[in-house]
Design an enzyme around this catalytic site. Structure first.
Site, mmCIF file in Angstrom:
data_model
loop_
_atom_site.group_PDB
_atom_site.id
_atom_site.type_symbol
_atom_site.label_atom_id
_atom_site.label_comp_id
_atom_site.label_asym_id
_atom_site.label_seq_id
_atom_site.Cartn_x
_atom_site.Cartn_y
_atom_site.Cartn_z
ATOM 1 C CE LYS A 92 0.895 -3.398 7.349
ATOM 2 N NZ LYS A 92 -0.027 -2.580 6.527
ATOM 3 C CD GLU A 192 -2.142 -3.496 3.577
ATOM 4 O OE1 GLU A 192 -1.341 -3.182 2.675
ATOM 5 O OE2 GLU A 192 -1.822 -3.533 4.775
ATOM 6 C CG ASP A 241 -0.229 -0.045 -1.205
ATOM 7 O OD1 ASP A 241 0.211 1.103 -1.007
ATOM 8 O OD2 ASP A 241 -0.730 -0.733 -0.306
HETATM 9 P P1 ADP Z 1 1.521 3.779 4.295
HETATM 10 O O1 ADP Z 1 0.789 2.875 3.381
HETATM 11 O O2 ADP Z 1 2.989 3.501 4.351
HETATM 12 O O3 ADP Z 1 0.903 3.851 5.646
HETATM 13 P P2 ADP Z 1 0.403 6.152 2.973
HETATM 14 O O4 ADP Z 1 -0.389 5.407 1.996
HETATM 15 O O5 ADP Z 1 -0.328 6.963 3.971
HETATM 16 O O6 ADP Z 1 1.499 5.277 3.678
HETATM 17 O O7 ADP Z 1 1.369 7.119 2.133
HETATM 18 C C1 ADP Z 1 2.250 8.023 2.727
HETATM 19 C C2 ADP Z 1 3.087 8.677 1.637
HETATM 20 O O8 ADP Z 1 2.240 9.391 0.724
HETATM 21 C C3 ADP Z 1 4.112 9.667 2.158
HETATM 22 O O9 ADP Z 1 5.364 9.399 1.569
HETATM 23 C C4 ADP Z 1 3.574 11.012 1.661
HETATM 24 O O10 ADP Z 1 4.627 11.928 1.390
HETATM 25 C C5 ADP Z 1 2.862 10.619 0.387
HETATM 26 N N1 ADP Z 1 1.852 11.611 0.004
HETATM 27 C C6 ADP Z 1 0.775 11.993 0.722
HETATM 28 N N2 ADP Z 1 0.096 12.945 0.058
HETATM 29 C C7 ADP Z 1 0.761 13.171 -1.092
HETATM 30 C C8 ADP Z 1 0.568 14.064 -2.198
HETATM 31 N N3 ADP Z 1 -0.442 14.915 -2.238
HETATM 32 N N4 ADP Z 1 1.457 14.015 -3.213
HETATM 33 C C9 ADP Z 1 2.498 13.164 -3.171
HETATM 34 N N5 ADP Z 1 2.740 12.329 -2.161
HETATM 35 C C10 ADP Z 1 1.890 12.325 -1.129
HETATM 36 MG MG MG Z 2 -0.864 1.667 3.129
#
Ligand code: ADP
Ligand code: MG
Length: 679
Positions: A92, A192, A241
């Site tokens: 992305k 988003e 975000d």
């Molecule tokens: P993106 O928007 O980049 O696709 P996400 O919204 O899926 O990413 O977020 C991924 C991040 O969230 C990773 O850095 C992961 O370590 C963090 N993350 C996921 N679950 C937890 C949690 N329970 N506590 C802290 N951080 C978390």
């Molecule tokens: Mg995201």
């Protein structure tokens, strides 16, 4: 003749394929780290994430094993460590970008990005095959579509796809193209933060929900005039975000059901990964022997250590009053770390050696990540300032992204920034997809209580090199609408430019409907690529389209007015839409070939000019070598069924060959210029 189908695996009878599948529209969050697909379940009326045996999240990772089908998601994840050159992540970040845009991040990626031409959209080279980020995103989208179809036993006939609020025109267009290749009709691309707000039901009254599309800076001002004013009080929403690798804060205002982006701020290199790195650094500081191993680590080793840190971080985020304890093992043969929380003193069977006992408390996590939290805080302040609102004027805060599960974030937003209402009840990594599903449900006409707005039923655009359709106003765009895009010339001294306006969903203008054309005359003679020709489309509330072309350096301009729907029946519109869907995939493929041809032609033109101008400064061998590569490329371009890969390969070969002496001549030119100065 009736046929009976038997499922070989289960031995049972298979459903008759002629029974039409239920058609549904889905919402898709196409994320940097993870992607999700959701729908509104008619049984419950609620938006739900579609899960399969791997769960809700599909990691946005594409593995390209040689000679086999691409693999997407959890199953591709292992390749990050074992096969980084064929495992594409963070695509992305490359979508709709040129090499010049992504130069700084390309070194962090384990795969190869082609740097032929700074201006062109980037390409990725794997096993001799060129992939665009659009194709790779399409592979992810296809996987999401199939996930929905298999899990729900339905046919997906449309999708709302989300993009960051800051995505520009080219990045949005790239997202649409990816959907086309995936065979997924796009109902609408929405922001988003808008989707996240919708998921929380922040949308004004339902009758106006149809308005709740995103509006970018260009359209915002026009959008306001379309709202039927049933609700008057405006609401300010801040969407925070924090994902895996990116941080975005957006401030939206919602008035009469219309969302408007007031400001966006953020950091494309700040996210959960940085929290992981902060934990790694914290552990390294107290551990000289670990530091020694780490200092010699390659990227796979570092990745394995980061995963250990991430594990600890996530554990601590849900066990605030306990201390995390684990033991880090080092496997000298694979050169990878592994962390284990149980049986701390028992060595693993794979011959790994114990390196360190690791611990992490919530207080420690907060203090080692303090700088990162402060950075996001700064962005929030910038966004507020740009939007011209104070923290007190924000009515709702919406948390998005897995990293907002770190409780410190909600704490600083409430206690240090003083925001009143921080919404965190919806799973932050699902909230965007859920909102997109709600929008998809509205757009597919499942809500009878929704008012339908005027939209343009067919895409509008102009013809570009090679007979390609360049869409300026995508179908389904709310009117009135205006947009402008810049073009340039491809030949030195070009003084006229033909602007031909088309309507339709096909990639080649020959298959679309021509609405009119005019010629922008008297462009002052300039080198190719130098003129800045802005083409603006203004579609008013009555559906009248004004197309204006203006050369920005000289100010000369020309325009026409067209009525796009004139003489077009509903059936014809429908037919054109159908044709677009039916041919979507082959059309995009044709276009990609044409784009390669355009690039090849440009390369031939530039290289010929280059040797002509510099023949005195090049050796015989360099001249011959260049000419030969130009001829190779030209003969591919002349052959009508040349393969796209072969063309791109020839472009790369010509470019790689001439680059060293182009640089040498550049140095000489600079040396001459400097000499000139000192005299
Ligand atoms: P993106 O928007 O980049 O696709 P996400 O919204 O899926 O990413 O977020 C991924 C991040 O969230 C990773 O850095 C992961 O370590 C963090 N993350 C996921 N679950 C937890 C949690 N329970 N506590 C802290 N951080 C978390
Ligand atoms: Mg995201």
């Amino acid at each position: 003749m009736a046929k009976i189908k038997i499922n070989v695996a289960s031995g049972g009878l298979m459903k008759d394929e002629t029974v039409p599948k239920k058609k549904i529209a889905v919402g898709i969050d196409l994320g940097t780290t993870n992607s999700l697909v959701a729908w509104v379940n008619p049984a419950s009326g609620n938006a739900e994430i579609i899960q399969d045996r791997w769960g809700a999240l599909v990691p946005s990772i594409v593995a390209l094993p040689p000679g086999a089908e691409p693999v997407v998601g959890i199953e591709a994840k292992g390749g990050l460590v074992t096969d980084p050159q064929r495992t594409i992540f963070s695509v992305k970040r490359l979508l709709g970008r040129s090499y010049a845009d992504v130069q700084t991040i390309s070194e962090h990626l384990g795969y190869r990005i082609i740097d032929d031409n700074n201006e062109q959209l980037v390409r990725i080279l794997v096993d001799g095959k060129y992939y665009t980020p659009i194709e790779l995103s399409a592979i992810i989208l296809k996987r999401l579509k199939e996930k929905a179809e298999v899990e729900l036993d339905v046919e997906v006939t449309g999708a709302v796809i989300t993009v960051p609020a800051y995505f520009n025109d080219s990045q949005r267009q790239a997202t649409r193209d990816a959907a086309k290749i995936a065979g997924l009709p796009v109902l609408r691309i929405i922001n988003e933060p808008t989707a996240a707000s919708l998921a929380y039901g922040i949308s004004g009254d339902l009758a106006n929900k149809e308005h709740s599309v995103d509006s970018n800076a260009v359209t915002a001002e026009l959008d306001k005039t379309t709202g039927t004013s049933t609700e008057t009080s405006a609401k300010n929403i801040l969407v925070y975000d924090l994902g895996g690798g990116t941080f975005d804060v957006s401030i939206l205002s919602l008035e009469d059901g219309v969302f408007e982006v007031l400001s966006t701020h953020g950091d494309t290199a700040l996210g959960g990964d940085d929290l992981d790195r902060a934990v790694m650094e914290f552990w390294l500081q107290g551990n000289p022997s670990l530091r020694a191993l780490y200092d010699q680590a390659d990227s796979a080793t570092i990745q394995s250590f980061r995963l250990a840190a991430e594990k600890a971080k996530r554990w601590v985020c849900s066990n605030l009053d306990q201390e995390y304890r684990g033991k880090l093992w080092w496997n000298p043969s694979s050169r990878l770390f592994q962390v284990r929380e149980e049986r701390l003193d028992e060595p693993p069977s794979d011959g790994a050696q114990g390196v360190a006992t690791l611990s992490l408390s919530y207080t420690e996590l907060c203090s080692c990540t303090q700088k990162i939290i402060e950075k996001t805080q700064k962005s929030v302040r910038f966004a507020l300032r740009d939007a011209g609102v104070s923290a007190q004027q924000i009515d709702e805060v919406v948390l998005v992204g897995g990293s907002t599960r770190f409780p410190r974030i909600q704490q600083f937003l409430q206690e240090e920034m003083g925001f009143k209402q921080v919404n965190s009840t919806i799973n932050p990594d699902e909230v965007v997809a859920l909102g997109a599903a709600i929008e998809a449900d509205v757009l597919s006409g499942n809500r009878s209580d929704v008012l339908l707005l005027d939209v343009t039923p067919l895409s509008l655009g102009i013809e570009t090199a090679g007979g390609l359709m360049d869409v300026l106003i995508p179908r389904n765009t709310k009117i009135p609408f205006k947009v402008a895009r810049e073009y340039t010339t491809s030949v030195d001294g070009q003084v006229n430019m033909r602007i031909a306006v088309f309507q339709g969903e096909r990639e080649l203008v020959a298959e679309n409907r021509k609405l009119g054309e005019f010629i922008l005359k008297n462009i002052p003679a300039m080198p190719a690529g130098f003129p800045k020709i802005q083409v603006a489309f203004v579609l008013d509330a009555n559906g009248m389209l004004t197309v204006k072309a203006k050369e920005l350096r000289s100010g000369i301009s020309q325009d026409i007015e067209i009525k796009p729907q004139y003489g077009l029946s509903d059936q014809e519109v429908e037919q054109m839409l159908m044709d677009g869907f039916v041919h979507a995939k082959e059309d995009v493929e044709k276009r990609m070939v044409q784009e390669a041809i355009n690039e090849g032609k440009q390369m031939v033109y530039t290289a010929e000019r280059f040797i002509e101008k510099n023949h005195a400064l090049l050796s015989e061998e360099e001249m011959e070598g260049t000419k030969q590569r130009i001829n190779d490329l030209r003969s591919l371009l002349e052959n009508s069924d040349s393969d796209r890969n072969a063309i791109l390969d020839a472009v790369t070969r010509l470019n790689d060959y001439t680059r060293p002496f182009a640089e040498r001549l550049m140095d000489q030119a600079i040396a001459v210029a400097l000499k000139g100065k000192t005299i």
